[in-house]
Every structure is written in structure tokens, then in C-alpha cells.
Design a protein around this motif. Structure first.
Motif, PDB file in Angstrom:
ATOM      1  N   HIS A   1      -2.463 -17.152 -96.796  1.00 22.51           N
ATOM      2  CA  HIS A   1      -3.993 -17.798 -96.873  1.00 22.51           C
ATOM      3  C   HIS A   1      -4.565 -18.750 -95.841  1.00 22.51           C
ATOM      4  CE1 HIS A   1      -3.830 -16.584-101.206  1.00 22.51           C
ATOM      5  NE2 HIS A   1      -2.695 -16.910-101.623  1.00 22.51           N
ATOM      6  N   ASP A   2      -3.646 -18.732 -95.003  1.00 19.92           N
ATOM      7  CA  ASP A   2      -3.796 -19.767 -93.831  1.00 19.92           C
ATOM      8  C   ASP A   2      -4.505 -19.024 -92.647  1.00 19.92           C
ATOM      9  OD1 ASP A   2      -1.561 -18.578 -93.324  1.00 19.92           O
ATOM     10  OD2 ASP A   2      -0.506 -20.370 -92.250  1.00 19.92           O
ATOM     11  N   LEU A   3      -4.813 -17.754 -92.808  1.00 16.33           N
ATOM     12  CA  LEU A   3      -5.107 -17.083 -91.789  1.00 16.33           C
ATOM     13  C   LEU A   3      -6.838 -17.244 -91.480  1.00 16.33           C
ATOM     14  CD1 LEU A   3      -3.047 -13.854 -92.107  1.00 16.33           C
ATOM     15  CD2 LEU A   3      -2.748 -15.727 -90.425  1.00 16.33           C
ATOM     16  N   PRO A   4      -7.236 -16.949 -90.366  1.00 18.12           N
ATOM     17  CA  PRO A   4      -8.682 -17.087 -90.167  1.00 18.12           C
ATOM     18  C   PRO A   4      -9.518 -15.535 -90.100  1.00 18.12           C
ATOM     19  CG  PRO A   4      -7.474 -16.680 -88.039  1.00 18.12           C
ATOM     20  CD  PRO A   4      -6.544 -16.972 -88.979  1.00 18.12           C
ATOM     21  N   GLN A   5     -10.655 -15.640 -90.283  1.00 19.70           N
ATOM     22  CA  GLN A   5     -11.314 -14.202 -90.706  1.00 19.70           C
ATOM     23  C   GLN A   5     -10.800 -13.247 -89.360  1.00 19.70           C
ATOM     24  OE1 GLN A   5     -15.506 -14.479 -91.715  1.00 19.70           O
ATOM     25  NE2 GLN A   5     -15.264 -16.622 -91.643  1.00 19.70           N
ATOM     26  N   GLY A   6     -10.498 -11.907 -89.872  1.00 19.36           N
ATOM     27  CA  GLY A   6     -10.137 -11.083 -88.619  1.00 19.36           C
ATOM     28  C   GLY A   6     -10.824  -9.750 -88.762  1.00 19.36           C
ATOM     29  N   TYR A   7     -11.352  -9.224 -87.573  1.00 15.26           N
ATOM     30  CA  TYR A   7     -12.094  -8.087 -87.448  1.00 15.26           C
ATOM     31  C   TYR A   7     -11.697  -7.105 -86.419  1.00 15.26           C
ATOM     32  CZ  TYR A   7     -15.489 -10.240 -90.806  1.00 15.26           C
ATOM     33  OH  TYR A   7     -15.911 -10.866 -91.683  1.00 15.26           O
ATOM     34  N   VAL A   8     -11.638  -5.878 -86.500  1.00 19.10           N
ATOM     35  CA  VAL A   8     -11.292  -5.051 -85.397  1.00 19.10           C
ATOM     36  C   VAL A   8     -12.105  -3.875 -85.316  1.00 19.10           C
ATOM     37  CG1 VAL A   8      -9.348  -3.394 -84.873  1.00 19.10           C
ATOM     38  CG2 VAL A   8      -8.714  -5.369 -85.865  1.00 19.10           C
TER      39      VAL A   8
ATOM     40  N   ASN B   1      -5.146   1.092 -83.496  1.00 19.89           N
ATOM     41  CA  ASN B   1      -6.187   0.141 -84.106  1.00 19.89           C
ATOM     42  C   ASN B   1      -6.522   0.221 -85.531  1.00 19.89           C
ATOM     43  OD1 ASN B   1      -8.345  -0.202 -80.956  1.00 19.89           O
ATOM     44  ND2 ASN B   1      -6.188  -0.804 -81.684  1.00 19.89           N
ATOM     45  N   ALA B   2      -6.395   1.766 -85.880  1.00 17.54           N
ATOM     46  CA  ALA B   2      -7.022   2.023 -87.295  1.00 17.54           C
ATOM     47  C   ALA B   2      -5.662   1.471 -88.212  1.00 17.54           C
ATOM     48  CB  ALA B   2      -7.136   3.738 -87.325  1.00 17.54           C
ATOM     49  N   MET B   3      -4.464   1.659 -87.806  1.00 19.22           N
ATOM     50  CA  MET B   3      -3.200   1.226 -88.475  1.00 19.22           C
ATOM     51  C   MET B   3      -3.388  -0.347 -88.589  1.00 19.22           C
ATOM     52  SD  MET B   3       0.084   3.425 -87.560  1.00 19.22           S
ATOM     53  CE  MET B   3       0.014   2.969 -85.717  1.00 19.22           C
ATOM     54  N   PHE B   4      -3.840  -1.225 -87.700  1.00 16.47           N
ATOM     55  CA  PHE B   4      -3.930  -2.665 -87.665  1.00 16.47           C
ATOM     56  C   PHE B   4      -5.057  -2.747 -88.802  1.00 16.47           C
ATOM     57  CE2 PHE B   4      -5.353  -6.641 -86.954  1.00 16.47           C
ATOM     58  CZ  PHE B   4      -4.347  -7.352 -86.488  1.00 16.47           C
ATOM     59  N   ALA B   5      -6.016  -2.273 -88.675  1.00 20.64           N
ATOM     60  CA  ALA B   5      -7.086  -2.513 -89.657  1.00 20.64           C
ATOM     61  C   ALA B   5      -6.972  -2.354 -91.084  1.00 20.64           C
ATOM     62  CB  ALA B   5      -8.441  -1.553 -88.933  1.00 20.64           C
ATOM     63  N   THR B   6      -5.868  -1.418 -91.131  1.00 23.14           N
ATOM     64  CA  THR B   6      -5.415  -1.403 -92.823  1.00 23.14           C
ATOM     65  C   THR B   6      -5.327  -2.506 -93.497  1.00 23.14           C
ATOM     66  OG1 THR B   6      -3.528  -0.531 -92.365  1.00 23.14           O
ATOM     67  CG2 THR B   6      -5.199   1.169 -92.339  1.00 23.14           C
ATOM     68  N   ALA B   7      -4.729  -3.663 -92.771  1.00 20.44           N
ATOM     69  CA  ALA B   7      -4.214  -4.921 -92.982  1.00 20.44           C
ATOM     70  C   ALA B   7      -5.469  -5.965 -93.501  1.00 20.44           C
ATOM     71  CB  ALA B   7      -3.242  -5.721 -92.167  1.00 20.44           C
ATOM     72  N   LEU B   8      -6.531  -5.528 -92.910  1.00 15.48           N
ATOM     73  CA  LEU B   8      -7.710  -6.288 -93.084  1.00 15.48           C
ATOM     74  C   LEU B   8      -8.379  -5.898 -94.259  1.00 15.48           C
ATOM     75  CD1 LEU B   8      -8.769  -6.330 -89.399  1.00 15.48           C
ATOM     76  CD2 LEU B   8      -7.240  -8.119 -90.499  1.00 15.48           C
ATOM     77  N   PRO B   9      -9.315  -6.933 -94.738  1.00 16.85           N
ATOM     78  CA  PRO B   9     -10.237  -6.621 -95.802  1.00 16.85           C
ATOM     79  C   PRO B   9     -11.167  -5.481 -95.707  1.00 16.85           C
ATOM     80  CG  PRO B   9     -10.012  -9.194 -95.606  1.00 16.85           C
ATOM     81  CD  PRO B   9      -9.490  -8.362 -94.407  1.00 16.85           C
TER      82      PRO B   9
ATOM     83  N   ALA C   1       1.248  -9.161 -82.485  1.00 17.09           N
ATOM     84  CA  ALA C   1       0.083  -8.699 -83.259  1.00 17.09           C
ATOM     85  C   ALA C   1       0.381  -7.622 -84.403  1.00 17.09           C
ATOM     86  CB  ALA C   1      -0.544  -7.584 -82.166  1.00 17.09           C
ATOM     87  N   TRP C   2       1.492  -6.818 -84.423  1.00 22.12           N
ATOM     88  CA  TRP C   2       1.876  -6.572 -85.763  1.00 22.12           C
ATOM     89  C   TRP C   2       2.507  -7.587 -86.668  1.00 22.12           C
ATOM     90  CZ3 TRP C   2      -0.297  -1.939 -86.343  1.00 22.12           C
ATOM     91  CH2 TRP C   2      -0.397  -1.104 -85.172  1.00 22.12           C
ATOM     92  N   GLN C   3       3.075  -8.363 -86.236  1.00 23.84           N
ATOM     93  CA  GLN C   3       3.577  -9.351 -87.302  1.00 23.84           C
ATOM     94  C   GLN C   3       2.441  -9.940 -88.052  1.00 23.84           C
ATOM     95  OE1 GLN C   3       6.020 -11.562 -84.644  1.00 23.84           O
ATOM     96  NE2 GLN C   3       7.920 -10.818 -85.512  1.00 23.84           N
ATOM     97  N   LEU C   4       1.154 -10.224 -87.207  1.00 27.36           N
ATOM     98  CA  LEU C   4      -0.140 -10.739 -87.642  1.00 27.36           C
ATOM     99  C   LEU C   4      -0.646  -9.847 -88.727  1.00 27.36           C
ATOM    100  CD1 LEU C   4      -2.292 -12.971 -87.356  1.00 27.36           C
ATOM    101  CD2 LEU C   4      -3.211 -11.581 -85.731  1.00 27.36           C
ATOM    102  N   ALA C   5      -0.648  -8.589 -88.434  1.00 22.90           N
ATOM    103  CA  ALA C   5      -1.199  -7.580 -89.440  1.00 22.90           C
ATOM    104  C   ALA C   5      -0.281  -7.597 -90.590  1.00 22.90           C
ATOM    105  CB  ALA C   5      -1.127  -6.153 -88.634  1.00 22.90           C
ATOM    106  N   GLN C   6       1.038  -7.883 -90.589  1.00 24.31           N
ATOM    107  CA  GLN C   6       1.781  -7.882 -91.706  1.00 24.31           C
ATOM    108  C   GLN C   6       1.373  -8.981 -92.407  1.00 24.31           C
ATOM    109  OE1 GLN C   6       5.714  -7.667 -89.851  1.00 24.31           O
ATOM    110  NE2 GLN C   6       5.963  -5.286 -90.906  1.00 24.31           N
TER     111      GLN C   6
END
Length: 254
Positions: A182-189, A201-209, A170-175
Motif C-alpha cells: 500500500h505504500d508504493l507510488p503509481q507505477g507505469y511501464v 518489460n512485459a513481465m514487470f508490467a504484469t505486477a502493475l494495475p 527492480a524485480w523486488q519492486l515488481a514483487q
């Protein structure tokens, strides 16, 4: 797939009865009633103590139907045994996602809560090309040691201090999101303000748009999750599925 060094059940300090994997993942489906096959699929993964029926009882399915989305819904009995026996990703792939793709759905979304949120992230990390996106609500992201390591090192520089820590994929995905793959799907938390997993959860969300994080009052409970689900549905993320249904409904109007 080595992603947990100890039983997930122990790490969560759960008292829920352990269930071994016996046969395929049980699925409960709710199909849209537009009059023709739905073009989109929402796959729901429950939390540690929950069952597929809870998504119905707590109004998750009704919320989708009220917004007239052109989507079928399948709710999985993906219990902790699939995680402890390290089968959740392979079973999701062979028994749920691959058949759905073969059926011809235009989009597939994973929606998971708590343990199910982790499952959606594990699957996305392993098979990003298979799904359109995920919405992880209050996902479990590993034990305190792992979360503290991420906080102290920073997400971009994080390296696990223990061999194969829980939540590593999960953390590798966040990284990967942080690096702009560019090959990642849309992600929401999404998570409750007082959820025990809120820091992680907040730390993971920092990786998302920007705009891909939802926060609601409350803790690790259905009240917060229902609010988070409504926020997501009302955000327009699934607007493509809504337009498809409205066009279909119009064509079948008397």
C-alpha cells in the motif's frame, strides 16, 4: 546498496565511453511559464548513450508544454558512471529529490528511458515515499540470466540464482506491486513491440494495475519512446497537473 555484481556497462555490452562520477549530477531545467511557481516536477533520466539535451531535441519537453502542464522539468546527466559506482540512488536522493521536496512540489514524477528506466525503478524501490510515481520506458532489468530466471520461476516466486544479480531491486519492486503493497507510488511501464527488453518489460508490467502498461510499434529507439511518451501524456495520468495549469492560465488571461 549491493545490486550489481559486475559492471553494468559490460552487461549491456556497450561501447559508449566510460564516464566517472565527478561532482554533482548535472541538471538542465525547463520551468513552466505560468507566471507563478509550478506545483509539480518531472525528473527525466536518460538512456545509456543519451544526454539531457536529447529530451529537448526529441520533443519530450515540447510535448509537455503543448499539453499545458503545470510542471517544471529537470533533465539529468545521470550517466552510467553513477550506476557502476553505485551512486545513482544516493545522488538522486540528496541532489535532486530531497531538494525538490524541500521546495514544496506537490508531486514528483520520475521518467526514465532504458538505463534511466532502471534508475527510476532503483530509486522507487529504495525511497517509495519520496515520489508520486514513475514512468519507465524500455527499462533495462538485468542480464539474460536474471530475466530467464524470472520467466522460468514466475515473478511471484522468483528468487535469484546468482548472488546480487543486476536488476534485483527492480524485480523486488515488481514483487511488491504484485503483492499489493500500500505504500508504493503509481507505477507505469512502456516499451516497443520489438524492443530487445520487451519480454522483461512485459513481465514487470504484469505486477502493475491494468492500464499501467503502454506498448508502441518499434524497437529500442526514440521513435518508439516518443510514441510511448505521447500515450502517457494523453492518458490523463497527469491530469491533476493539467488542471492546475489551466486554472492558472485563466487567471492570467487579459
Amino acid at each position: 546498496m549491493a545490486w550489481a555484481g559486475v559492471l553494468l556497462l559490460s552487461a549491456l555490452q556497450a561501447c559508449a565511453p566510460y564516464r566517472r562520477v565527478e561532482g554533482p549530477i548535472s541538471q538542465v531545467s525547463d520551468e513552466q511559464s505560468c507566471g507563478e511557481p509550478a506545483r509539480h516536477l518531472i525528473v527525466m533520466l536518460p538512456g545509456l548513450y543519451d544526454l539531457p539535451a536529447d529530451f529537448v531535441h526529441e520533443g519530450f519537453v515540447q510535448a509537455v508544454r503543448e499539453r499545458q502542464l503545470d510542471a517544471d522539468i529537470t533533465m539529468l546527466d545521470a550517466h552510467v558512471g553513477y550506476y557502476n559506482e553505485r551512486q545513482i540512488v544516493s545522488r538522486l536522493h540528496s541532489e535532486v529529490i530531497a531538494p525538490a521536496r524541500a521546495k514544496g512540489y506537490e508531486s514528483i514524477w520520475l521518467v526514465g528511458i532504458s538505463l534511466g528506466g532502471l534508475g527510476s525503478l532503483l530509486y522507487t524501490q529504495a525511497h517509495p515515499q519520496d515520489i508520486t510515481g514513475f514512468y519507465a520506458m524500455a527499462p533495462f532489468l538485468g542480464d539474460k540470466t536474471t530475466v530467464n530466471d524470472v520467466a522460468q520461476q514466475g515473478l511471484a516466486l522468483w528468487q535469484p540464482s546468482q548472488p546480487e544479480p543486476m536488476g534485483k531491486p527492480a524485480w523486488q519492486l515488481a514483487q511488491a506491486y504484485l503483492k499489493g503493497a500500500h505504500d508504493l507510488p503509481q507505477g507505469y511501464v512502456g516499451y516497443g513491440e520489438s524492443d530487445r527488453f520487451a519480454q522483461a518489460n512485459a513481465m514487470f508490467a504484469t505486477a502493475l494495475p491494468l492500464g499501467h502498461r503502454y506498448v508502441a510499434p518499434g524497437g529500442h529507439d526514440w521513435s518508439a519512446w516518443k510514441s510511448l511518451w505521447a500515450q502517457f501524456l494523453d492518458s490523463g495520468v497527469l491530469s491533476q497537473t493539467q488542471r492546475a495549469h489551466r486554472a492558472c492560465a485563466k487567471s492570467f488571461a487579459p
